[in-house]
Enzyme design. Structure first.
Site, PDB file in Angstrom:
ATOM      1  CE  LYS A 176      -2.862  -2.422   3.317  1.00 20.22           C
ATOM      2  NZ  LYS A 176      -3.339  -2.389   4.725  1.00 20.22           N
TER       3      LYS A 176
ATOM      4  CD  GLU B 220       8.437  -0.707  -2.860  1.00 24.63           C
ATOM      5  OE1 GLU B 220       7.278  -0.275  -2.759  1.00 24.63           O
ATOM      6  OE2 GLU B 220       8.803  -1.787  -2.384  1.00 24.63           O
ATOM      7  CG  ASP B 221       6.914   2.189  -0.013  1.00 24.44           C
ATOM      8  OD1 ASP B 221       7.724   1.346  -0.458  1.00 24.44           O
ATOM      9  OD2 ASP B 221       6.191   1.952   0.974  1.00 24.44           O
TER      10      ASP B 221
ATOM     11  CG  ASP C  64      15.612  -1.052   4.494  1.00 28.93           C
ATOM     12  OD1 ASP C  64      16.820  -0.738   4.473  1.00 28.93           O
ATOM     13  OD2 ASP C  64      15.036  -1.411   5.534  1.00 28.93           O
TER      14      ASP C  64
ATOM     15  CE  LYS D 208      14.557   3.201   5.082  1.00 31.69           C
ATOM     16  NZ  LYS D 208      14.178   2.522   6.329  1.00 31.69           N
TER      17      LYS D 208
ATOM     18  CG  PHE E  18      11.185   2.586  10.105  1.00 30.52           C
ATOM     19  CD1 PHE E  18      11.420   1.430   9.376  1.00 30.52           C
ATOM     20  CD2 PHE E  18       9.876   2.989  10.337  1.00 30.52           C
ATOM     21  CE1 PHE E  18      10.361   0.678   8.877  1.00 30.52           C
ATOM     22  CE2 PHE E  18       8.810   2.239   9.841  1.00 30.52           C
ATOM     23  CZ  PHE E  18       9.049   1.090   9.115  1.00 30.52           C
ATOM     24  CB  VAL E  19      10.835   7.608   6.801  1.00 31.72           C
ATOM     25  CG1 VAL E  19      12.166   8.274   7.073  1.00 31.72           C
ATOM     26  CG2 VAL E  19      10.925   6.719   5.565  1.00 31.72           C
TER      27      VAL E  19
ATOM     28  CG  ASP F 289       2.957   0.628   7.120  1.00 28.89           C
ATOM     29  OD1 ASP F 289       3.772   0.494   6.189  1.00 28.89           O
ATOM     30  OD2 ASP F 289       2.581  -0.320   7.840  1.00 28.89           O
TER      31      ASP F 289
ATOM     32  NE  ARG G 223      -0.516   1.679   5.056  1.00 33.79           N
ATOM     33  CZ  ARG G 223       0.524   0.936   4.639  1.00 33.79           C
ATOM     34  NH1 ARG G 223       1.439   1.497   3.885  1.00 33.79           N
ATOM     35  NH2 ARG G 223       0.642  -0.314   4.984  1.00 33.79           N
TER      36      ARG G 223
HETATM   37  P1  IMP Z   1      13.299  -4.026   1.212  1.00 29.76           P
HETATM   38  O1  IMP Z   1      12.777  -5.298   0.609  1.00 29.76           O
HETATM   39  O2  IMP Z   1      14.198  -4.272   2.371  1.00 29.76           O
HETATM   40  O3  IMP Z   1      13.909  -3.106   0.191  1.00 29.76           O
HETATM   41  O4  IMP Z   1      12.055  -3.310   1.878  1.00 29.76           O
HETATM   42  C1  IMP Z   1      11.137  -2.597   1.138  1.00 29.76           C
HETATM   43  C2  IMP Z   1       9.816  -2.498   1.867  1.00 29.76           C
HETATM   44  O5  IMP Z   1      10.004  -2.395   3.283  1.00 29.76           O
HETATM   45  C3  IMP Z   1       9.084  -1.235   1.477  1.00 29.76           C
HETATM   46  O6  IMP Z   1       8.192  -1.484   0.423  1.00 29.76           O
HETATM   47  C4  IMP Z   1       8.341  -0.852   2.732  1.00 29.76           C
HETATM   48  O7  IMP Z   1       7.103  -1.501   2.775  1.00 29.76           O
HETATM   49  C5  IMP Z   1       9.196  -1.400   3.842  1.00 29.76           C
HETATM   50  N1  IMP Z   1      10.061  -0.359   4.433  1.00 29.76           N
HETATM   51  C6  IMP Z   1      11.418  -0.290   4.362  1.00 29.76           C
HETATM   52  N2  IMP Z   1      11.885   0.791   5.002  1.00 29.76           N
HETATM   53  C7  IMP Z   1      10.798   1.431   5.486  1.00 29.76           C
HETATM   54  C8  IMP Z   1      10.625   2.650   6.247  1.00 29.76           C
HETATM   55  O8  IMP Z   1      11.553   3.376   6.597  1.00 29.76           O
HETATM   56  N3  IMP Z   1       9.330   2.973   6.542  1.00 29.76           N
HETATM   57  C9  IMP Z   1       8.261   2.227   6.174  1.00 29.76           C
HETATM   58  N4  IMP Z   1       8.383   1.095   5.459  1.00 29.76           N
HETATM   59  C10 IMP Z   1       9.638   0.696   5.131  1.00 29.76           C
HETATM   60 MG    MG Z   2       5.747  -1.210   1.274  1.00 27.73          MG
END
Ligand code: IMP
Ligand code: MG
Length: 175
Positions: free
Chosen positions: A42, A98-99, A102, A130, A151-152, A158, A164
Protein backbone atom coordinates in the site's frame (compact mmCIF):
# COMPACT_ATOMS: atom_id res chain seq x y z
CA UNK A 1 13.06 3.79 20.57
CA UNK A 2 10.39 6.41 20.04
CA UNK A 3 7.12 5.26 18.51
CA UNK A 4 5.74 8.53 17.19
CA UNK A 5 6.70 10.57 14.13
CA UNK A 6 9.35 13.16 14.98
CA UNK A 7 11.46 15.34 12.72
CA UNK A 8 10.04 16.11 9.26
CA UNK A 9 12.54 14.76 6.76
CA UNK A 10 10.77 15.65 3.51
CA UNK A 11 8.14 18.38 3.59
CA UNK A 12 4.90 18.39 1.65
CA UNK A 13 6.25 21.16 -0.61
CA UNK A 14 9.45 19.28 -1.37
CA UNK A 15 7.47 16.11 -2.15
CA UNK A 16 5.23 17.99 -4.58
CA UNK A 17 8.21 19.58 -6.28
CA UNK A 18 10.24 16.38 -6.63
CA UNK A 19 7.29 14.26 -7.80
CA UNK A 20 6.67 16.82 -10.57
CA UNK A 21 10.34 16.63 -11.61
CA UNK A 22 10.24 12.83 -11.71
CA UNK A 23 6.98 12.88 -13.69
CA UNK A 24 8.54 15.22 -16.25
CA UNK A 25 11.57 12.96 -16.64
CA UNK A 26 9.39 9.85 -16.99
CA UNK A 27 7.10 11.59 -19.49
CA UNK A 28 10.08 12.50 -21.67
CA UNK A 29 11.58 8.99 -21.45
CA UNK A 30 8.31 7.16 -22.13
CA UNK A 31 6.79 9.41 -24.80
CA UNK A 32 5.07 7.23 -27.41
CA UNK A 33 5.55 4.03 -25.37
CA UNK A 34 2.22 3.89 -23.50
CA UNK A 35 3.78 2.68 -20.23
CA UNK A 36 2.06 0.45 -17.72
CA UNK A 37 2.68 2.03 -14.33
CA UNK A 38 2.52 -0.50 -11.51
CA UNK A 39 2.17 0.82 -7.98
CA UNK A 40 3.17 -1.40 -5.09
CA UNK A 41 0.46 -1.41 -2.44
CA UNK A 42 0.00 0.00 0.00
CA UNK A 43 3.03 2.22 0.58
CA UNK A 44 3.35 3.60 -2.95
CA UNK A 45 -0.31 4.45 -3.40
CA UNK A 46 -0.10 8.22 -2.81
CA UNK A 47 3.20 8.54 -4.67
CA UNK A 48 1.84 6.62 -7.66
CA UNK A 49 -1.37 8.66 -7.72
CA UNK A 50 0.51 11.96 -7.60
CA UNK A 51 3.12 10.81 -10.13
CA UNK A 52 0.69 9.74 -12.87
CA UNK A 53 -1.34 12.92 -12.42
CA UNK A 54 1.79 14.99 -13.04
CA UNK A 55 2.78 12.97 -16.12
CA UNK A 56 2.08 14.60 -19.47
CA UNK A 57 1.79 11.34 -21.44
CA UNK A 58 -0.94 8.69 -21.34
CA UNK A 59 -0.31 5.57 -19.30
CA UNK A 60 -2.15 2.61 -17.83
CA UNK A 61 -2.21 1.94 -14.13
CA UNK A 62 -2.22 -1.28 -12.17
CA UNK A 63 -1.27 -2.36 -8.67
CA UNK A 64 0.41 -5.28 -6.96
CA UNK A 65 0.58 -6.05 -3.29
CA UNK A 66 3.39 -7.87 -1.60
CA UNK A 67 4.05 -8.76 1.96
CA UNK A 68 7.61 -8.59 3.19
CA UNK A 69 7.65 -6.86 6.54
CA UNK A 70 4.66 -7.86 8.62
CA UNK A 71 4.40 -5.11 11.18
CA UNK A 72 8.04 -5.10 12.26
CA UNK A 73 10.56 -2.48 11.18
CA UNK A 74 13.15 -4.92 9.89
CA UNK A 75 13.11 -6.97 6.69
CA UNK A 76 12.24 -10.64 6.99
CA UNK A 77 13.70 -11.26 3.53
CA UNK A 78 10.55 -13.13 2.60
CA UNK A 79 8.52 -11.64 -0.25
CA UNK A 80 5.09 -12.93 -1.19
CA UNK A 81 2.68 -11.57 -3.85
CA UNK A 82 -0.66 -11.07 -2.13
CA UNK A 83 -2.33 -9.28 -5.07
CA UNK A 84 -1.18 -9.84 -8.62
CA UNK A 85 -1.71 -7.68 -11.72
CA UNK A 86 -5.08 -7.55 -13.46
CA UNK A 87 -3.45 -7.47 -16.92
CA UNK A 88 -0.83 -9.37 -18.89
CA UNK A 89 2.37 -7.36 -19.42
CA UNK A 90 3.83 -9.19 -22.40
CA UNK A 91 5.30 -6.63 -24.81
CA UNK A 92 4.52 -3.71 -22.48
CA UNK A 93 6.84 -1.06 -21.12
CA UNK A 94 6.49 -1.51 -17.37
CA UNK A 95 7.39 1.06 -14.76
CA UNK A 96 7.35 -0.35 -11.24
CA UNK A 97 6.70 2.29 -8.57
CA UNK A 98 7.87 1.62 -5.02
CA UNK A 99 7.73 3.75 -1.89
CA UNK A 100 11.13 2.98 -0.40
CA UNK A 101 14.01 0.65 -1.16
CA UNK A 102 15.68 -0.58 2.00
CA UNK A 103 17.52 -3.89 1.52
CA UNK A 104 16.27 -3.98 -2.08
CA UNK A 105 14.96 -7.52 -1.72
CA UNK A 106 11.35 -6.62 -2.48
CA UNK A 107 12.19 -4.79 -5.67
CA UNK A 108 14.69 -7.40 -6.81
CA UNK A 109 12.09 -10.11 -6.39
CA UNK A 110 9.42 -8.13 -8.25
CA UNK A 111 11.74 -7.16 -11.11
CA UNK A 112 12.65 -10.80 -11.68
CA UNK A 113 9.06 -11.90 -11.39
CA UNK A 114 7.88 -9.31 -13.93
CA UNK A 115 10.83 -9.84 -16.28
CA UNK A 116 9.78 -13.51 -16.54
CA UNK A 117 6.46 -12.38 -18.09
CA UNK A 118 8.15 -11.06 -21.27
CA UNK A 119 7.51 -7.32 -21.03
CA UNK A 120 9.20 -5.02 -23.58
CA UNK A 121 11.02 -3.38 -20.63
CA UNK A 122 10.91 -3.13 -16.85
CA UNK A 123 12.26 -0.08 -15.03
CA UNK A 124 11.83 0.99 -11.45
CA UNK A 125 10.94 4.24 -9.77
CA UNK A 126 11.34 4.67 -6.02
CA UNK A 127 10.36 7.70 -4.00
CA UNK A 128 13.00 6.92 -1.37
CA UNK A 129 16.18 4.86 -1.27
CA UNK A 130 18.25 3.90 1.77
CA UNK A 131 22.02 3.21 1.77
CA UNK A 132 21.64 -0.60 1.91
CA UNK A 133 19.83 -0.54 -1.44
CA UNK A 134 23.00 0.56 -3.26
CA UNK A 135 24.71 -2.68 -2.31
CA UNK A 136 22.31 -4.80 -4.37
CA UNK A 137 22.90 -2.58 -7.41
CA UNK A 138 19.35 -2.81 -8.74
CA UNK A 139 19.85 -0.06 -11.30
CA UNK A 140 16.79 1.84 -10.10
CA UNK A 141 16.14 4.33 -12.89
CA UNK A 142 14.31 7.03 -10.93
CA UNK A 143 14.95 7.84 -7.27
CA UNK A 144 13.19 10.70 -5.53
CA UNK A 145 15.25 11.13 -2.38
CA UNK A 146 18.24 9.31 -0.89
CA UNK A 147 17.78 8.74 2.84
CA UNK A 148 20.15 7.91 5.64
CA UNK A 149 19.45 4.65 7.44
CA UNK A 150 16.37 5.76 9.38
CA UNK A 151 12.83 4.40 9.55
CA UNK A 152 10.35 6.82 8.03
CA UNK A 153 6.57 7.15 7.90
CA UNK A 154 4.05 9.30 6.07
CA UNK A 155 2.96 9.89 2.45
CA UNK A 156 1.91 6.23 2.28
CA UNK A 157 4.66 4.72 4.41
CA UNK A 158 3.58 3.04 7.61
CA UNK A 159 4.75 1.59 10.86
CA UNK A 160 2.35 -1.26 11.69
CA UNK A 161 -0.26 0.38 9.41
CA UNK A 162 -0.10 3.76 11.18
CA UNK A 163 0.87 7.21 9.86
CA UNK A 164 0.29 6.55 6.14
CA UNK A 165 -2.00 9.59 6.02
CA UNK A 166 0.65 12.14 6.99
CA UNK A 167 1.23 14.52 4.04
CA UNK A 168 5.01 14.61 4.65
CA UNK A 169 7.80 12.10 5.36
CA UNK A 170 8.80 11.92 8.99
CA UNK A 171 11.42 9.95 10.93
CA UNK A 172 9.93 7.38 13.29
CA UNK A 173 12.98 6.12 15.10
CA UNK A 174 16.68 5.50 14.63
CA UNK A 175 17.61 1.85 13.97
P1 IMP B 1 13.30 -4.03 1.21
O1 IMP B 1 12.78 -5.30 0.61
O2 IMP B 1 14.20 -4.27 2.37
O3 IMP B 1 13.91 -3.11 0.19
O4 IMP B 1 12.05 -3.31 1.88
C1 IMP B 1 11.14 -2.60 1.14
C2 IMP B 1 9.82 -2.50 1.87
O5 IMP B 1 10.00 -2.40 3.28
C3 IMP B 1 9.08 -1.24 1.48
O6 IMP B 1 8.19 -1.48 0.42
C4 IMP B 1 8.34 -0.85 2.73
O7 IMP B 1 7.10 -1.50 2.78
C5 IMP B 1 9.20 -1.40 3.84
N1 IMP B 1 10.06 -0.36 4.43
C6 IMP B 1 11.42 -0.29 4.36
N2 IMP B 1 11.88 0.79 5.00
C7 IMP B 1 10.80 1.43 5.49
C8 IMP B 1 10.62 2.65 6.25
O8 IMP B 1 11.55 3.38 6.60
N3 IMP B 1 9.33 2.97 6.54
C9 IMP B 1 8.26 2.23 6.17
N4 IMP B 1 8.38 1.10 5.46
C10 IMP B 1 9.64 0.70 5.13
MG1 MG C 1 5.75 -1.21 1.27
Amino acid sequence: MSDAPGEVLVSRERLTERVAEMAAEISADYAGRDPLVIGILKGAVFFTADLVREMSIPCELDFMAVSSYGSATHSSGVVRITKDLDVAIEGRHVLLVEDVIDSGRTLRYLMRNLAARDPASVETCALLSKPAADRLDLGTRYVGFRLPDVFVVGYGLDAAERYRELPYISVLSKP
